[in-house]
Design a protein around this motif. Sequence first.
Motif, PDB file in Angstrom:
ATOM      1  N   SER A   1     -24.963  19.823  -3.757  1.00  0.00           N
ATOM      2  CA  SER A   1     -23.945  20.064  -2.848  1.00  0.00           C
ATOM      3  C   SER A   1     -24.411  22.105  -3.054  1.00  0.00           C
ATOM      4  O   SER A   1     -24.067  22.272  -4.719  1.00  0.00           O
ATOM      5  CB  SER A   1     -22.752  20.312  -3.848  1.00  0.00           C
ATOM      6  N   VAL A   2     -23.957  22.511  -2.597  1.00  0.00           N
ATOM      7  CA  VAL A   2     -24.080  24.609  -2.371  1.00  0.00           C
ATOM      8  C   VAL A   2     -22.830  24.170  -2.887  1.00  0.00           C
ATOM      9  O   VAL A   2     -21.465  24.345  -2.660  1.00  0.00           O
ATOM     10  CB  VAL A   2     -24.334  25.014  -1.349  1.00  0.00           C
ATOM     11  N   MET A   3     -23.147  25.658  -3.830  1.00  0.00           N
ATOM     12  CA  MET A   3     -21.762  26.593  -4.479  1.00  0.00           C
ATOM     13  C   MET A   3     -21.259  27.449  -3.830  1.00  0.00           C
ATOM     14  O   MET A   3     -22.278  28.266  -3.375  1.00  0.00           O
ATOM     15  CB  MET A   3     -21.935  26.382  -6.030  1.00  0.00           C
ATOM     16  N   ALA A   4     -20.027  27.431  -3.187  1.00  0.00           N
ATOM     17  CA  ALA A   4     -19.624  28.842  -2.357  1.00  0.00           C
ATOM     18  C   ALA A   4     -19.625  30.556  -3.249  1.00  0.00           C
ATOM     19  O   ALA A   4     -19.362  30.374  -4.295  1.00  0.00           O
ATOM     20  CB  ALA A   4     -18.803  28.710  -1.983  1.00  0.00           C
ATOM     21  N   SER A   5     -20.246  31.994  -2.877  1.00  0.00           N
ATOM     22  CA  SER A   5     -19.688  32.495  -3.759  1.00  0.00           C
ATOM     23  C   SER A   5     -18.190  32.712  -3.587  1.00  0.00           C
ATOM     24  O   SER A   5     -17.310  32.145  -3.242  1.00  0.00           O
ATOM     25  CB  SER A   5     -20.449  33.875  -3.013  1.00  0.00           C
ATOM     26  N   PRO A   6     -17.557  34.226  -4.610  1.00  0.00           N
ATOM     27  CA  PRO A   6     -16.443  34.271  -5.005  1.00  0.00           C
ATOM     28  C   PRO A   6     -15.799  34.366  -3.683  1.00  0.00           C
ATOM     29  O   PRO A   6     -14.757  34.459  -3.115  1.00  0.00           O
ATOM     30  CB  PRO A   6     -16.100  35.764  -5.402  1.00  0.00           C
ATOM     31  N   VAL A   7     -16.246  35.480  -2.633  1.00  0.00           N
ATOM     32  CA  VAL A   7     -15.852  36.139  -1.350  1.00  0.00           C
ATOM     33  C   VAL A   7     -16.066  34.607  -0.057  1.00  0.00           C
ATOM     34  O   VAL A   7     -14.590  34.114   0.433  1.00  0.00           O
ATOM     35  CB  VAL A   7     -16.964  37.346  -0.604  1.00  0.00           C
ATOM     36  N   GLU A   8     -16.028  33.890  -0.057  1.00  0.00           N
ATOM     37  CA  GLU A   8     -16.866  32.691   0.030  1.00  0.00           C
ATOM     38  C   GLU A   8     -16.173  31.801   0.324  1.00  0.00           C
ATOM     39  O   GLU A   8     -15.453  30.963   0.868  1.00  0.00           O
ATOM     40  CB  GLU A   8     -18.331  32.398   0.355  1.00  0.00           C
ATOM     41  N   THR A   9     -15.460  31.827  -1.126  1.00  0.00           N
ATOM     42  CA  THR A   9     -14.247  30.838  -1.461  1.00  0.00           C
ATOM     43  C   THR A   9     -13.222  31.669  -1.213  1.00  0.00           C
ATOM     44  O   THR A   9     -12.282  30.981  -0.385  1.00  0.00           O
ATOM     45  CB  THR A   9     -14.332  30.370  -3.117  1.00  0.00           C
ATOM     46  N   TRP A  10     -13.139  32.782  -0.637  1.00  0.00           N
ATOM     47  CA  TRP A  10     -11.959  33.142  -0.684  1.00  0.00           C
ATOM     48  C   TRP A  10     -11.902  33.541   1.216  1.00  0.00           C
ATOM     49  O   TRP A  10     -10.618  32.786   1.726  1.00  0.00           O
ATOM     50  CB  TRP A  10     -12.030  34.702  -1.003  1.00  0.00           C
TER      51      TRP A  10
END
Length: 148
Positions: free
Chosen positions: A46-55
């Motif tokens: 699984s790929v983790m999203a950046s903090p901005v992408e998470t928002w």
Amino acid sequence: MAQLFPTFTIPQMITKSNSNAKNQNVTSYYFDFEKGDFRIDGAGKSVMASPVETWIHWCIKAVNTERYNCRAYSKNYGAEWSQLDGYDSQKAKESWIERTITETLLADPLKRTSFVKNFVYDWDTDSGIITFAVVGQKGMEATLYVQL
């Protein structure tokens, strides 16, 4: 005289800190909305999203979730799209949509959303696409859309 009920001292309450730096570092798994599944890299992880992408993912999910329909979410999560049918004029619907989307995104418990702006409406006979910009802390900005 003996005490019938036990007594204890009440501990001091520690207030929760709303540090902007902490709110900016929240990450999550990357969800691909076009595929309808989580993104997986070439190794099958699984790929983790950046903090901005998470928002941005939080904004998309919050606006597209009907409020009060899922017990897993708090009463502050989601938009009340079912009430849109009660408005007859297009101007009243647009005003209600702007207010609802703005309130939904400002209810972010991590306070990542600063304001919502630039609403654009593309109406068909019985549906429409609403495009808008959401601005977050430290100048983060994303253009999102909702299809009704």
